[in-house]
Design an enzyme around this catalytic site. Sequence first.
Site, PDB file in Angstrom:
ATOM      1  N   TRP A 102       0.884  -1.197   0.065  1.00 52.62           N
ATOM      2  CA  TRP A 102       0.035   0.041  -0.028  1.00 52.62           C
ATOM      3  C   TRP A 102       0.808   1.281   0.055  1.00 52.62           C
ATOM      4  O   TRP A 102       0.476   2.304  -0.852  1.00 52.62           O
ATOM      5  CB  TRP A 102      -0.905  -0.021   1.170  1.00 52.62           C
ATOM      6  N   ASP A 169      -0.985   7.069   6.300  1.00 50.92           N
ATOM      7  CA  ASP A 169      -1.834   6.223   6.038  1.00 50.92           C
ATOM      8  C   ASP A 169      -1.986   5.149   7.425  1.00 50.92           C
ATOM      9  O   ASP A 169      -1.266   4.181   7.692  1.00 50.92           O
ATOM     10  CB  ASP A 169      -1.786   5.169   4.866  1.00 50.92           C
ATOM     11  N   LYS A 193     -11.275  -0.927   8.405  1.00 49.19           N
ATOM     12  CA  LYS A 193     -10.475  -1.506   9.228  1.00 49.19           C
ATOM     13  C   LYS A 193     -10.748  -1.518  10.873  1.00 49.19           C
ATOM     14  O   LYS A 193     -11.038  -2.535  11.658  1.00 49.19           O
ATOM     15  CB  LYS A 193      -8.923  -1.245   9.021  1.00 49.19           C
TER      16      LYS A 193
END
Lengths: 292, 292
Positions: A102, A169, A193
């Site tokens: 990511w 992030d 999440k």
Amino acid sequence: MTHQALYNFGAGPAMLPAEVVRATAQAVTNYQGMGISLMEMGHRTPQFKAVMVEAQDLMRELLHIPATHSVLFLGGGARLQFSMVPMNLLKHKAAYLDSGHWAHQAMDEARLWGETICVASTESDNYTHIPHHYHIPTDVDYLHITTNNTIYGTELRTDIDSPVPLVADMSSDILTRPIDISRYDLIYGGAQKNLSMAGVTFVIVRNEAVISSIRPLPAMLSYATHIQHEGMYNTPPMLPIYTALQTLRWVKAQGECVRWNVVLKSVQNCSMLPLTRVIFFMVLPKVLTVRL
Amino acid sequence: MTHQALYNFGAGPAMLPAEVVRATAQAVTNYQGMGISLMEMGHRTPQFKAVMVEAQDLMRELLHIPATHSVLFLGGGARLQFSMVPMNLLKHKAAYLDSGHWAHQAMDEARLWGETICVASTESDNYTHIPHHYHIPTDVDYLHITTNNTIYGTELRTDIDSPVPLVADMSSDILTRPIDISRYDLIYGGAQKNLSMAGVTFVIVRNEAVISSIRPLPAMLSYATHIQHEGMYNTPPMLPIYTALQTLRWVKAQGECVRWNVVLKSVQNCSMLPLTRVIFFMVLPKVLTVRL
């Protein structure tokens, strides 16, 4: 069968506290006895405005977010932030720490908007650890980090010391540790999440960092627009924000002294699960949302 | 008190059929008896994949969408489409029909990406009617229209004859009439008006129109990316898509011969409401979602 019968330790959308699930179902059926589903309510009603404000305020309270920063709940997914970050913040040059899939994707998207340098990468080691012993240049607008690399189980558990503002992030570890917000120009994450269902992205952004941009920006992709409209520039993802509010209330209810130990508590209390602690540690990114 | 007690005729998020509300609440509590909430399920599970495919297929079936076009359910709101449309489709020049506030906003966003002309405007008449007697140039990439102007109660009820492909914002009248999809390069809309809750945007797009772009595009803002990944490039807004699926099933269950008369049926059946037909016609944009 209650919905607690099945445990999901996947790297995508994660489990939510039972109270959060119940409150969401109630809001879908009949919001606060009003005779209407939250899905059917106008986003400019006093009732929804109260949801938005309380969710923003609880994020601020739980994470000790100073007045210099705004809290936003946006649509589009964390992946849209891979582009919104450089569109809004990359003026001269940006630096990225390549600690996983990511992180790498975020870096690739930034390249579209200007000079982007990689300060360190563990790609050649299949990202089995987070890079260390790297130099952070002082002539970049920000250093982007991905604090939790779900695919590899690696995590930055402290706010790194940086001569430039951090952008992070925190999709899968927000609300699992205290953060020194002042070091960050921006923190973002997909809510599915740790916070809510898929469909909403939280953004904590330093107002002065986004007050002006070197490029013309679509209104929807400008943090300044969303800050100016207090997160209500367009119809926000209302139910996902309501669910986030329920999780924030749940986290607050755990109490100040245990809040940052949620991960540890989860591990300590997992003896009823047919999983070893080793497996549990492999799924650490998700354990905030495991029912205790 | 059931959730049907209150009727919302506002121009924002609208009412949903009772069956849709019930099915959404059940999915939140315990999805198909699996012992897990749909909010907690991975988006790459066979169960959610089935939701996505059925929702896309039902849109295709109900609107007779040919194989030349794809159906997407994206996050970010219809307002993000104001930018995605020109980013993907504006190569040389674009034309806009200025029929109201939202049409005007869409046109303003397009200007960031290239030459944008206004073929006609009723702004000086406070948008009390849709422009007519205008010329559509043949040298533009598309003509953008807003088929239903909720603020003013004006509506384009037929597919206009155009020498160039149409692009339409159908946020508040999708599924209220048959559409000749072949005339459109793209149709989009926020689902919270006629299809689902806030948080998902439907897009019907001609594949060949977006196969290449004259500018580098962020992956998340490229229709081609989403088409290539069959709408699963990133974690989609799962529950709002599930709710859309329930509405599509409900519309299909109304039967082929009455489907396009839903509006009329609503008016015919509203005698139990303390509203005159005049008022009902004023809220025509929303009546698909009024319970019959």
